[in-house]
Design a protein around this motif. Structure first.
Motif, PDB file in Angstrom:
ATOM      1  N   MET A   1       0.843  -1.168   0.000  1.00  0.00           N
ATOM      2  CA  MET A   1       0.000   0.000   0.000  1.00  0.00           C
ATOM      3  C   MET A   1       0.893   1.237   0.000  1.00  0.00           C
ATOM      4  O   MET A   1       1.757   1.388   0.844  1.00  0.00           O
ATOM      5  CB  MET A   1      -0.898  -0.012   1.226  1.00  0.00           C
ATOM      6  CG  MET A   1      -1.797   1.186   1.295  1.00  0.00           C
ATOM      7  SD  MET A   1      -3.094   0.991   2.495  1.00  0.00           S
ATOM      8  CE  MET A   1      -2.311   1.650   3.933  1.00  0.00           C
ATOM      9  N   THR A   2       0.661   2.108  -0.938  1.00  0.00           N
ATOM     10  CA  THR A   2       1.461   3.316  -1.078  1.00  0.00           C
ATOM     11  C   THR A   2       0.666   4.506  -0.569  1.00  0.00           C
ATOM     12  O   THR A   2      -0.511   4.650  -0.897  1.00  0.00           O
ATOM     13  CB  THR A   2       1.839   3.523  -2.547  1.00  0.00           C
ATOM     14  OG1 THR A   2       2.555   2.374  -3.003  1.00  0.00           O
ATOM     15  CG2 THR A   2       2.711   4.750  -2.711  1.00  0.00           C
ATOM     16  N   TYR A   3       1.312   5.337   0.219  1.00  0.00           N
ATOM     17  CA  TYR A   3       0.679   6.560   0.691  1.00  0.00           C
ATOM     18  C   TYR A   3       1.727   7.644   0.843  1.00  0.00           C
ATOM     19  O   TYR A   3       2.926   7.382   0.807  1.00  0.00           O
ATOM     20  CB  TYR A   3      -0.073   6.335   2.009  1.00  0.00           C
ATOM     21  CG  TYR A   3       0.805   6.003   3.186  1.00  0.00           C
ATOM     22  CD1 TYR A   3       1.312   7.020   4.005  1.00  0.00           C
ATOM     23  CD2 TYR A   3       1.120   4.696   3.508  1.00  0.00           C
ATOM     24  CE1 TYR A   3       2.111   6.723   5.091  1.00  0.00           C
ATOM     25  CE2 TYR A   3       1.916   4.395   4.586  1.00  0.00           C
ATOM     26  CZ  TYR A   3       2.403   5.415   5.385  1.00  0.00           C
ATOM     27  OH  TYR A   3       3.193   5.120   6.461  1.00  0.00           O
ATOM     28  N   ALA A   4       1.247   8.874   0.983  1.00  0.00           N
ATOM     29  CA  ALA A   4       2.133  10.019   1.174  1.00  0.00           C
ATOM     30  C   ALA A   4       1.519  10.931   2.221  1.00  0.00           C
ATOM     31  O   ALA A   4       0.302  10.951   2.411  1.00  0.00           O
ATOM     32  CB  ALA A   4       2.318  10.782  -0.131  1.00  0.00           C
ATOM     33  N   ILE A   5       2.367  11.671   2.892  1.00  0.00           N
ATOM     34  CA  ILE A   5       1.906  12.697   3.823  1.00  0.00           C
ATOM     35  C   ILE A   5       2.266  14.033   3.193  1.00  0.00           C
ATOM     36  O   ILE A   5       3.436  14.299   2.912  1.00  0.00           O
ATOM     37  CB  ILE A   5       2.535  12.532   5.211  1.00  0.00           C
ATOM     38  CG1 ILE A   5       2.088  11.206   5.817  1.00  0.00           C
ATOM     39  CG2 ILE A   5       2.144  13.703   6.107  1.00  0.00           C
ATOM     40  CD1 ILE A   5       2.660  10.895   7.161  1.00  0.00           C
TER      41      ILE A   5
END
Length: 126
Positions: A1-5
């Motif tokens: 799962m890829t995410y960014a802040i």
């Protein structure tokens, strides 16, 4: 799962491709593309990249879906024994932002189409 802040509107927000978020008002027309370059952290395939304070070359691309107003907040001020009361209401202007992809150094590492393709499919047995 890829995410960014990312940082937008003075707030930090965890975003994933294929989802929409309500953020502070952006002065962009609806259905227009918008790029956020203030990326603080990117997590991809159990590898975490942290910026100091931002990651150079990392961007989050998305589409502005619509502009709306948030829920009403009531501010009530009262001074006891003085018969002074003030009741005020406020609705924050917000933008609904759909995240399309997360990129690092010009290459897309996660997009909404890729997330849909890898999502598990439910099989209904009759």
């Amino acid at each position: 799962m890829t995410y960014a802040i990312i940082e937008t509107g003075g707030k930090q927000l965890r975003v994933e491709p294929g989802r929409f978020y309500d953020i502070e008002l952006l002065h962009v027309d609806p259905d227009a593309d918008y790029t956020v370059d203030k990326v603080l952290l990117v997590s991809h395939d159990d590898q975490v990249t942290v910026g100091q304070p931002f990651i150079e070359g990392a961007t989050v691309e998305g589409t502005v879906m619509e502009h709306r107003r948030g829920k009403k907040v009531i501010v009530y001020k009262m001074k006891p024994k003085k018969k002074t009361r003030k009741k005020r209401g406020h609705r924050q202007e917000i933008t609904r932002f759909m995240v399309n992809s997360i990129s690092m150094n010009g290459s897309v590492i996660a997009s909404a189409e890729a997330e849909e393709a890898t999502a598990p499919v439910e099989v209904v047995a009759e």
